[in-house]
Write a protein that holds these residues in place. Structure first.
Motif, short mmCIF file in Angstrom:
data_model
loop_
_atom_site.label_atom_id
_atom_site.label_comp_id
_atom_site.label_asym_id
_atom_site.label_seq_id
_atom_site.Cartn_x
_atom_site.Cartn_y
_atom_site.Cartn_z
N UNK A 1 -4.60 28.71 18.81
CA UNK A 1 -3.68 27.57 18.66
C UNK A 1 -2.81 27.76 17.42
N UNK A 2 -1.56 27.24 17.49
CA UNK A 2 -0.63 27.35 16.35
C UNK A 2 -1.10 26.43 15.22
N UNK A 3 -1.13 26.97 14.03
CA UNK A 3 -1.60 26.22 12.87
C UNK A 3 -0.61 25.12 12.48
N UNK A 4 -1.14 23.93 12.16
CA UNK A 4 -0.30 22.85 11.61
C UNK A 4 -0.10 23.12 10.13
N UNK A 5 1.15 23.35 9.72
CA UNK A 5 1.44 23.68 8.32
C UNK A 5 1.53 22.42 7.48
N UNK A 6 2.21 21.40 7.98
CA UNK A 6 2.39 20.16 7.22
C UNK A 6 2.09 18.97 8.11
N UNK A 7 1.25 18.07 7.60
CA UNK A 7 0.94 16.84 8.32
C UNK A 7 1.11 15.66 7.37
N UNK A 8 2.09 14.83 7.67
CA UNK A 8 2.37 13.64 6.85
C UNK A 8 1.91 12.41 7.64
N UNK A 9 1.09 11.56 6.99
CA UNK A 9 0.56 10.38 7.67
C UNK A 9 0.80 9.13 6.84
N UNK A 10 1.49 8.19 7.45
CA UNK A 10 1.69 6.86 6.85
C UNK A 10 2.20 6.93 5.41
N UNK A 11 3.18 7.81 5.17
CA UNK A 11 3.73 7.98 3.82
C UNK A 11 4.68 6.83 3.49
N UNK A 12 4.48 6.24 2.31
CA UNK A 12 5.35 5.15 1.86
C UNK A 12 5.80 5.43 0.43
N UNK A 13 7.08 5.17 0.16
CA UNK A 13 7.65 5.37 -1.18
C UNK A 13 8.38 4.10 -1.59
N UNK A 14 7.99 3.53 -2.71
CA UNK A 14 8.61 2.30 -3.22
C UNK A 14 9.07 2.55 -4.65
N UNK A 15 10.30 2.12 -4.94
CA UNK A 15 10.86 2.28 -6.28
C UNK A 15 10.90 0.95 -7.00
N UNK A 16 10.44 0.96 -8.27
CA UNK A 16 10.56 -0.23 -9.13
C UNK A 16 11.97 -0.23 -9.72
N UNK A 17 12.75 -1.26 -9.45
CA UNK A 17 14.11 -1.35 -9.98
C UNK A 17 14.29 -2.71 -10.66
N UNK A 18 15.36 -2.85 -11.47
CA UNK A 18 15.62 -4.17 -12.09
C UNK A 18 15.82 -5.27 -11.07
N UNK A 19 16.20 -4.91 -9.85
CA UNK A 19 16.42 -5.93 -8.81
C UNK A 19 15.18 -6.11 -7.93
N UNK A 20 14.05 -5.56 -8.35
CA UNK A 20 12.84 -5.69 -7.55
C UNK A 20 12.47 -4.38 -6.87
N UNK A 21 11.43 -4.43 -6.03
CA UNK A 21 10.97 -3.24 -5.33
C UNK A 21 11.93 -2.85 -4.21
N UNK A 22 12.19 -1.55 -4.10
CA UNK A 22 13.01 -1.01 -3.02
C UNK A 22 12.14 -0.05 -2.20
#
Length: 604
Positions: A1-22
């Motif tokens: 079977x072909x190897x899975x090189x990258x597996x991303x699961x439920x990735x979330x990115x939030x930035x703290x800004x002066x106007x609140x979370x983005x």
């Protein structure tokens, strides 16, 4: 079977800004297998780049990242920097969008490539140099040994991008992340770079994550596609499924907005008005003196022929598309026409009057009917002026009798016409999106109802949906005001959407001219054929099976008088300073002209 090189699961990115979370990325999941190319597509701000930057610890300090990222079965999210540095550059490599900012400007190419070998393989000295030369040759850079001693600014955009790919691939990584690797490149250079990534992927069996908003590139390169919008994956599937039977409305919209060289136009055009042309350009030449190395103490000047004897006519309500690669003279020609650059020779007749450089007042008065829309709207608008002030500025110069209220009324009416909310009149450019700022540029150019507008790469930096809106807007304004356009672009599909006729430039000279549909269906000059063959096609079957016509090497130096005769080598005088033969025009159909060329002047 072909190897899975990258597996991303439920990735979330939030930035703290002066106007609140983005929330930039919201629960993204996908995987990439060995030897596979996954295309990640979406418009600006959809979270494509942030997904991969966050996965490998390259986000800014104000980011919060959660989820799971497994590389070759190992969890890498949250790894200490020391351990991440053993992965990044060695097993995972990035190719960024702008190589000029990604490469260190004060270090030679050899030093920058050598850093990779020293850090990951402890290879230095002559062995490292030989390895660098080998990889520069693998990425098809001519005179590789000489290029090693040069700095990034001494290389063309295509060469810089190939250096980036060489640096990324020389460690033979398991995963290559290419973030918009061809957006800023000409069609022919883009085709070379995509060929290169494809060949290197086959040689090393690397997995490739190709981040782009160009559906034509996705059709050509990807096996599977993930479509992102507002930080979420809205659809995934094989490239055939996405292009032939998209499920999400957003994917359907993206595909519909992509301009195509074949198929139906989405912008209806009215025929131009008959009668005398409003603009006649005859044998215009623009030359710049360039200092070159010589035995003289002060050096010597050599003429760079940016525009070398170009002629054309333009009727009311007509759009002439001017196409060619970077450095072929498109923008210089347009600026000479609207009198923003002095010409060395030739005539520009506008509305029956020859605009002479010495007649400054006449040129100033003609500005009312000669306007320009630039490529980068944020750079061309004054950041200290509100949108209303920017749009009203031409009225202050040419209609000074208007009262303040009358000007504001005209501005709001124009904003409505170009699809801008009049309530934005007191906003500043940085508060608007790229598409909105481009509409401001169009409104500013059109508020005086000019006879001629130059659009200099006016949609090249925009997402496809915004691009489609701007093209339709220009066509609507042309229909209402009978405005003529000089539309400059290196994207032939965009030119086809908006243009009645097309002029193809190569190193300052016109090589083909005629109706847009005729030239793009039946090109006769080798250079036009190469541009068409290199243009991305948003159809996987067509993109992978269409004939490849490739120009060998990079654009030659315009300082060499032999360069414009690249397609007529049988007439070249082998002296870079000699006065060379000028190819004659041949009429090959009604209104379709092509410059003389040798039959076998393109490498297929």
């Amino acid at each position: 079977m072909t190897e899975t090189v990258l597996e991303i699961s439920n990735l979330a990115v939030t930035f703290d800004t002066p106007d609140g979370d983005v929330e930039a990325v919201k629960g993204v999941s996908f995987q990439i297998k060995q030897g596979e190319c996954l295309g990640i597509v979406g418009e600006s701000g959809s979270g494509k780049s942030q997904t991969f930057l966050a996965a490998f610890g390259l986000t800014s300090a104000n980011a919060r990242v959660s989820g799971s990222v497994k590389f070759q079965g190992r969890e890498v999210l949250g790894l200490p920097r020391r351990e991440l540095d053993q992965v990044r550059g060695r097993h995972v490599a990035f190719v960024f969008q702008d190589p000029l900012t990604a490469l260190t400007p004060h270090l030679t190419i050899e030093t920058q490539m050598g850093e990779v070998l020293e850090h990951h393989f402890k290879v230095t000295g002559e062995a490292a140099r030989e390895r660098c030369i080998e990889w520069l040759e693998r990425v098809r850079i001519p005179e590789a040994a000489r290029r090693l001693t040069q700095y990034p600014h001494e290389l063309s955009g295509g060469m810089r991008q190939r250096v980036m790919i060489g640096m990324a691939m020389m460690a033979e990584p398991a995963l290559l992340i290419a973030d918009e690797p061809t957006t800023a490149l000409d069609a022919t250079v883009q085709a070379q770079v995509l060929d290169l990534i494809e060949d290197l992927q086959k040689d090393t069996n690397a997995a490739v994550a190709l981040i782009t908003h160009d559906m034509g590139v996705i059709a050509r390169m990807a096996q599977r596609v993930a479509v992102m919008r507002r930080g979420e994956v809205v659809e995934t599937g094989t490239v055939q499924e996405i292009f032939s039977a998209p499920k999400a409305d957003y994917t359907k919209m993206l595909l519909k907005a992509v301009p195509r060289i074949d198929g139906e136009r989405y912008v209806p055009l009215d025929p131009p008005e008959a009668g005398a042309p409003i603009l006649k350009v005859e044998d215009v030449r623009v030359t710049f003196p360039v200092k070159v190395k010589s035995s003289s103490l002060f050096g010597a000047n050599k003429p760079l022929r940016a525009v070398d004897g170009v002629s054309f006519k333009l009727n009311a309500g007509e759009t002439l598309g001017i196409v060619g690669e970077s450095g072929c003279g498109k923008s210089t020609l347009a600026r000479a026409v609207v009198q923003l650059l002095p010409r060395n020779a030739g005539d520009v007749t506008f509305l029956g009057r020859n605009l002479l450089p010495s007649e400054r007042e006449a040129i100033r008065q003609s500005r009312k009917d000669l306007q320009i829309v630039f490529q980068d709207p944020l750079a061309s608008l004054d950041p200290r002026m509100t949108l209303g002030s920017s749009i009203a500025e031409p009225l202050l110069a040419f209609e000074p009798t208007l009262t303040r209220d009358e000007r504001e009324e005209r501005v709001k009416a124009m904003m409505t016409q170009v699809g801008l909310d009049p309530d934005l009149i007191n906003r500043y450019p940085h508060e608007l999106s790229g598409g909105q700022n481009q509409r401001v540029g169009v409104a500013r150019a059109m508020i005086l109802r000019p006879k001629l507008v130059v659009c200099d790469e006016a949609v090249s930096a925009l997402d496809v949906s915004i691009q489609a809106q701007i093209l339709k807007l220009l066509a609507d304004l042309q229909r209402e005001y009978k405005t003529s356009f000089l539309f400059i672009s290196h994207d032939l599909a965009v030119v086809r959407e908006i243009s009645h006729n097309v002029l193809v430039l190569y190193l300052g000279r016109a090589v083909e001219y005629g109706p847009a549909e005729v030239i793009l269906r039946d090109p006769r000059h080798p250079y036009t054929k190469a541009l068409l063959a290199a243009a991305p096609t948003p159809d996987p079957d067509v993109a992978r099976n269409k004939p490849r016509v490739r120009l060998v090497g990079d654009l030659p130096s315009p300082l060499d008088t032999r360069a414009p005769l690249r397609f007529l080598k049988s007439r070249i005088i082998d002296d870079p300073d000699a006065v060379q033969y000028r190819p004659q025009w041949i009429e090959v159909g009604p209104g379709h002209y092509v410059a003389e060329h040798d039959p076998a002047s393109v490498a297929a």
